[in-house]
Every structure is written in structure tokens, then in C-alpha cells.
Motif scaffolding. Structure first.
Motif, PDB file in Angstrom:
ATOM      1  N   PHE A  10       0.846  -1.224  -0.043  1.00 52.85           N
ATOM      2  CA  PHE A  10      -0.056  -0.005   0.143  1.00 52.85           C
ATOM      3  C   PHE A  10       1.083   1.224   0.113  1.00 52.85           C
ATOM      4  O   PHE A  10       0.684   2.303  -0.733  1.00 52.85           O
ATOM      5  CB  PHE A  10      -0.867  -0.235   1.313  1.00 52.85           C
ATOM      6  CG  PHE A  10      -2.176  -0.788   0.865  1.00 52.85           C
ATOM      7  CD1 PHE A  10      -2.850  -0.467  -0.083  1.00 52.85           C
ATOM      8  CD2 PHE A  10      -2.548  -1.320   1.899  1.00 52.85           C
ATOM      9  CE1 PHE A  10      -4.152  -1.281  -0.329  1.00 52.85           C
ATOM     10  CE2 PHE A  10      -3.912  -2.157   1.893  1.00 52.85           C
ATOM     11  CZ  PHE A  10      -4.687  -2.123   0.739  1.00 52.85           C
ATOM     12  N   ALA A  13       2.410   1.738  -3.429  1.00 52.44           N
ATOM     13  CA  ALA A  13       1.229   2.192  -4.512  1.00 52.44           C
ATOM     14  C   ALA A  13       0.808   3.592  -4.113  1.00 52.44           C
ATOM     15  O   ALA A  13       0.852   4.175  -5.052  1.00 52.44           O
ATOM     16  CB  ALA A  13      -0.228   1.251  -4.221  1.00 52.44           C
ATOM     17  N   ALA A  14       0.968   3.863  -2.944  1.00 51.48           N
ATOM     18  CA  ALA A  14       0.704   5.503  -2.714  1.00 51.48           C
ATOM     19  C   ALA A  14       1.797   6.263  -3.202  1.00 51.48           C
ATOM     20  O   ALA A  14       1.568   7.282  -3.888  1.00 51.48           O
ATOM     21  CB  ALA A  14       0.469   5.747  -1.006  1.00 51.48           C
ATOM     22  N   TYR A  47       1.857   2.226 -10.311  1.00 53.06           N
ATOM     23  CA  TYR A  47       1.158   1.955  -9.311  1.00 53.06           C
ATOM     24  C   TYR A  47       0.228   0.823  -9.672  1.00 53.06           C
ATOM     25  O   TYR A  47      -0.335   0.021  -8.912  1.00 53.06           O
ATOM     26  CB  TYR A  47       0.315   3.310  -9.103  1.00 53.06           C
ATOM     27  CG  TYR A  47      -1.370   2.880  -8.531  1.00 53.06           C
ATOM     28  CD1 TYR A  47      -1.365   2.665  -7.208  1.00 53.06           C
ATOM     29  CD2 TYR A  47      -2.287   3.036  -9.569  1.00 53.06           C
ATOM     30  CE1 TYR A  47      -2.621   2.257  -6.876  1.00 53.06           C
ATOM     31  CE2 TYR A  47      -3.464   2.814  -9.073  1.00 53.06           C
ATOM     32  CZ  TYR A  47      -3.777   2.590  -7.781  1.00 53.06           C
ATOM     33  OH  TYR A  47      -4.900   2.198  -7.136  1.00 53.06           O
ATOM     34  N   ALA A  51      -0.406  -2.629  -7.145  1.00 58.13           N
ATOM     35  CA  ALA A  51      -1.659  -3.042  -6.461  1.00 58.13           C
ATOM     36  C   ALA A  51      -1.940  -4.531  -6.842  1.00 58.13           C
ATOM     37  O   ALA A  51      -2.637  -5.024  -5.973  1.00 58.13           O
ATOM     38  CB  ALA A  51      -2.652  -2.311  -7.084  1.00 58.13           C
ATOM     39  N   GLN A  54      -0.756  -7.401  -3.948  1.00 57.86           N
ATOM     40  CA  GLN A  54      -1.572  -7.452  -2.853  1.00 57.86           C
ATOM     41  C   GLN A  54      -1.937  -9.072  -2.520  1.00 57.86           C
ATOM     42  O   GLN A  54      -2.399  -9.630  -3.644  1.00 57.86           O
ATOM     43  CB  GLN A  54      -2.801  -6.730  -2.685  1.00 57.86           C
ATOM     44  CG  GLN A  54      -2.640  -5.222  -2.310  1.00 57.86           C
ATOM     45  CD  GLN A  54      -2.118  -4.912  -0.863  1.00 57.86           C
ATOM     46  OE1 GLN A  54      -2.245  -5.712  -0.090  1.00 57.86           O
ATOM     47  NE2 GLN A  54      -1.551  -3.797  -0.724  1.00 57.86           N
ATOM     48  N   TYR A  66      -7.425   1.033  -0.571  1.00 60.29           N
ATOM     49  CA  TYR A  66      -6.613   1.801  -1.299  1.00 60.29           C
ATOM     50  C   TYR A  66      -6.966   3.262  -1.099  1.00 60.29           C
ATOM     51  O   TYR A  66      -6.190   4.237  -0.825  1.00 60.29           O
ATOM     52  CB  TYR A  66      -5.870   1.264  -2.598  1.00 60.29           C
ATOM     53  CG  TYR A  66      -4.719   2.413  -2.907  1.00 60.29           C
ATOM     54  CD1 TYR A  66      -3.559   2.530  -2.480  1.00 60.29           C
ATOM     55  CD2 TYR A  66      -5.141   3.347  -3.881  1.00 60.29           C
ATOM     56  CE1 TYR A  66      -2.707   3.335  -2.606  1.00 60.29           C
ATOM     57  CE2 TYR A  66      -4.284   4.304  -4.153  1.00 60.29           C
ATOM     58  CZ  TYR A  66      -2.895   4.431  -3.662  1.00 60.29           C
ATOM     59  OH  TYR A  66      -2.223   5.450  -3.932  1.00 60.29           O
ATOM     60  N   ILE A  69      -5.786   4.700   1.827  1.00 57.98           N
ATOM     61  CA  ILE A  69      -4.522   4.946   1.992  1.00 57.98           C
ATOM     62  C   ILE A  69      -4.049   6.358   1.143  1.00 57.98           C
ATOM     63  O   ILE A  69      -3.260   7.167   1.332  1.00 57.98           O
ATOM     64  CB  ILE A  69      -3.690   3.782   1.600  1.00 57.98           C
ATOM     65  CG1 ILE A  69      -4.032   2.384   2.116  1.00 57.98           C
ATOM     66  CG2 ILE A  69      -2.157   4.019   1.193  1.00 57.98           C
ATOM     67  CD1 ILE A  69      -3.295   2.463   3.675  1.00 57.98           C
ATOM     68  N   VAL A 101      -9.602   1.149   6.283  1.00 59.46           N
ATOM     69  CA  VAL A 101      -8.819   0.291   5.609  1.00 59.46           C
ATOM     70  C   VAL A 101      -8.582  -0.923   6.412  1.00 59.46           C
ATOM     71  O   VAL A 101      -8.472  -2.054   5.866  1.00 59.46           O
ATOM     72  CB  VAL A 101      -7.289   0.976   5.131  1.00 59.46           C
ATOM     73  CG1 VAL A 101      -6.218   0.061   4.942  1.00 59.46           C
ATOM     74  CG2 VAL A 101      -7.604   2.246   4.539  1.00 59.46           C
TER      75      VAL A 101
END
Length: 110
Positions: A10, A13-14, A47, A51, A54, A66, A69, A101
Motif C-alpha cells: 500500500f 502504491a501510494a 501503481y 496493486a 496484494q 487503497y 491510503i 482500511v
């Protein structure tokens, strides 16, 4: 280990999505040019790949979680990159999202 892995994914990804959007913003709105925009597009593409790693197999659950997040990460990015100072409602809202989340991703399911 699965929760730790999920949290790291996460965070990555952020970093990719928020960073990519920020690069595009800088390229267009701050007139920094096509290289900034191109770097942003590449980061946004990264990104999408992050994801997929996961551990949970449910696309909708991962993207819904997400979202929380993304909200908290966007506020943090704004603080670091742009000097934005969130007010108490920003912080409370982000904490509520992060609680969501946790509930969505890590609640025991039977």
C-alpha cells in the motif's frame, strides 16, 4: 507477515500514484515540461502493477481500501512536497479512512 507485506505494498502504491499525479501536476500546472509529465505517467502505470501484488484476491476490496491510503497519503505528500498544513478535520477524516482500511483489509472473515 501477510499484513506487513500488504502495508508495504500500500505504501509503494501510494508513492507511485500520488507521486505520479504530483509529477503530472508539476509538468502541466507549474509548466515544468513534458519530462515531468512523462515521469508521472510512468509512475502512475507502476501503481497499477504494485496493486496486483496484494495478497488478497479481491480487486474491489483492495482498491476500496487503497482509497483510504490514498487520502491519508495525499495529505502527507502535500505536507512534505508543498508545505500544506492539514487542519483538524483533514486529520480526523484521514484517520477515519485509515480505520476503514484496517476494517476492509484486515478484519477476520469466516
Amino acid at each position: 507477515m501477510t499484513i506487513a507485506r500488504s502495508l508495504v505494498l500500500f505504501a509503494l502504491a501510494a508513492l507511485a500514484e500520488i507521486g505520479g499525479a504530483w509529477l503530472v501536476w508539476q509538468g502541466v500546472r507549474e509548466h515544468r515540461g513534458l519530462l515531468w509529465i512523462a515521469a508521472g505517467v510512468i509512475a502512475l502505470g507502476a501503481y497499477g502493477f504494485v496493486a496486483t501484488f496484494q495478497p488478497d484476491p479481491n480487486f474491489g476490496r483492495i482498491l476500496a481500501a487503497y482509497g483510504g491510503i490514498f487520502i491519508a497519503g495525499s495529505l502527507a505528500w502535500g505536507m512534505i512536497a508543498d508545505g500544506y498544513r492539514p487542519d483538524r478535520f483533514d486529520i480526523i477524516g484521514a484517520l477515519i479512512c485509515l480505520a476503514g482500511v484496517g476494517l476492509i483489509m484486515y478484519a477476520p472473515r469466516g
